[in-house]
Design an enzyme around this catalytic site. Structure first.
Site, PDB file in Angstrom:
ATOM      1  NE  ARG A 208       0.359  -2.664 -11.212  1.00 15.89           N
ATOM      2  CZ  ARG A 208      -0.859  -3.376 -12.139  1.00 15.89           C
ATOM      3  NH1 ARG A 208      -2.161  -3.171 -11.180  1.00 15.89           N
ATOM      4  NH2 ARG A 208      -1.049  -3.503 -13.370  1.00 15.89           N
TER       5      ARG A 208
ATOM      6  CE1 TYR B  23       3.802   8.935  11.837  1.00 14.39           C
ATOM      7  CE2 TYR B  23       2.572   7.573  10.050  1.00 14.39           C
ATOM      8  CZ  TYR B  23       3.108   8.632  10.483  1.00 14.39           C
ATOM      9  OH  TYR B  23       4.300   9.021   9.463  1.00 14.39           O
TER      10      TYR B  23
ATOM     11  CG  ASP C 296      -2.103   1.827  13.821  1.00 14.21           C
ATOM     12  OD1 ASP C 296      -0.532   0.871  14.332  1.00 14.21           O
ATOM     13  OD2 ASP C 296      -0.883   2.794  13.017  1.00 14.21           O
TER      14      ASP C 296
ATOM     15  CE  LYS D 138       6.784   3.422  12.850  1.00 14.23           C
ATOM     16  NZ  LYS D 138       6.644   4.101  11.642  1.00 14.23           N
TER      17      LYS D 138
END
Length: 368
Positions: free
Chosen positions: A50, A103, A171, A196
């Site tokens: 982690r 978004y 973004d 993407k």
């Protein structure tokens, strides 16, 4: 010399490994949750899955190089990257600006999670982003905005944020680092979905944060450690494996998107077309000034929802799918997800099909 490389060369070099005889040419995944500890209890580079992973570091180095950043951090999704940054930056009493035309999940997170904590959330569209930044503490901009494809003037917005001592987060999902470099235009941080075009095969979910301010990046890394929105080692390896061909794929996607936009804007069945690379697009002048490539997305409006569905059904190449940036050309009717757009509004994500084949297919599908 590196500054003159093209996109495909940059993509290949970004995932390049140190040249050591006998070592593999391709990156190797390290799917480990635990690592051997030192007997003297000194802190090793890797101890637990982690907190760190060798595959993450390879991918983060590549992403930082592509974004022109000093460092990058990987996350389990683009939203995980965005929410981590907002948790770090947006404290109770702060004013946060989020895209009204970007978004939709970002607006939902801000309204449902941040606003109840005493954070003032201001929604601003592209045209109003600079005005909204006055008096803000944190500004999150998305450009080109998804799904409408309006372009934010990043240099102007960065200057406004600097005058207000506000942190600017951009973004960069739609443009990718191959199409736009927000950090060079004044952004403090870049966030993006690697789901993407960078990974490009519609088979994984990933995100990242990139920046060059050590304290800011360290704070985001600390949040990732404590909250745990990590990227799996195998998914990190898949993104890394895909990055080498990102320049080649993105070039074809942009080529196909531009050709589609030209064809569609002249078709009687299409009410409107948005693509930043069209000379008569409202965002063209801004896009030319700050984007190297105009991206693989085209937004169109047809008569109604039935017309969008018919377009896909009549096509041999188009698929109905949300998300974007994959090798297949996809169509997504955005009203179904709650975006404030007409029922016939569709976002087309251009794939890597041969351009002539794609144009012929879409043309016959529109004719019915």
């Amino acid at each position: 010399m590196g500054g003159v490389y093209g996109d495909s060369t940059r993509s290949v070099k970004a995932v390049g490994l140190e040249s050591v005889p006998g070592h593999p040419v391709a990156p190797v995944p390290v799917p480990a949750s635990a690592f051997h500890l030192s007997p003297d209890e000194s802190e090793p580079l890797d101890s637990y899955g982690r907190s760190s992973n060798p595959t993450w570091r390879q991918l983060e180095k590549a992403l930082a190089e592509l974004e022109g950043a000093a460092a990058a951090l990987t996350f389990g999704s683009g939203m995980a990257a965005i929410t981590s940054v907002l948790r770090v930056l947006a404290r109770p009493g702060a004013t946060l600006v989020v895209p009204a035309d970007g978004y939709y999940q970002v607006r939902r997170y801000a309204a449902e999670y941040l606003a109840p904590q005493g954070i003032t959330v201001v929604e601003a569209d592209v045209a109003g982003m600079c005005a909204a930044a006055a008096g803000a503490d944190v500004v999150l901009a998305e450009t080109p905005a998804n799904p409408g494809l309006d372009v934010v003037d990043l240099h102007r917005l960065a200057m406004t944020c600097r005058a207000e001592s506000a942190t600017l987060v951009v973004d960069n999902t739609t443009a990718t680092p191959l199409g736009q470099q927000p950090l060079s235009l004044g952004a403090d941080l870049v966030v993006a979905s690697a789901t993407k075009a960078l990974s490009g095969h519609s088979d994984l979910v990933a995100g990242y944060v990139a920046g060059s301010q050590p304290e800011l990046m360290a704070a985001v890394e600390r949040d990732r450690l404590l909250a745990g929105p990590i990227l799996g080692a195998f998914e990190a390896w898949l993104v890394l494996r895909s990055l080498g061909s990102a320049g080649l794929r993105f070039e074809r996607q942009c080529q196909n998107a531009a050709a589609l936009a030209v064809m569609l804007r002249n078709h009687p069945a299409v009410r409107s077309v948005r693509y930043p690379g069209l000379p008569d697009d409202p965002s063209y002048e801004l896009a030319v000034g700050q984007m190297k490539r105009f991206g693989g997305l085209v937004s169109i409006e047809l008569a109604d929802a039935a017309a969008v569905h018919a377009l896909v059904q009549r096509s041999a190449l188009l698929i109905a799918s949300t998300s974007f940036g994959g090798i297949h050309t996809s169509v997504d009717r955005r009203a179904r997800w709650g975006d404030p757009v007409p029922d016939g509004f569709a976002r087309i994500s251009a794939g890597i099909e041969d351009t002539d084949d794609l144009l012929a297919d879409v043309g016959q599908a529109l004719e019915g």
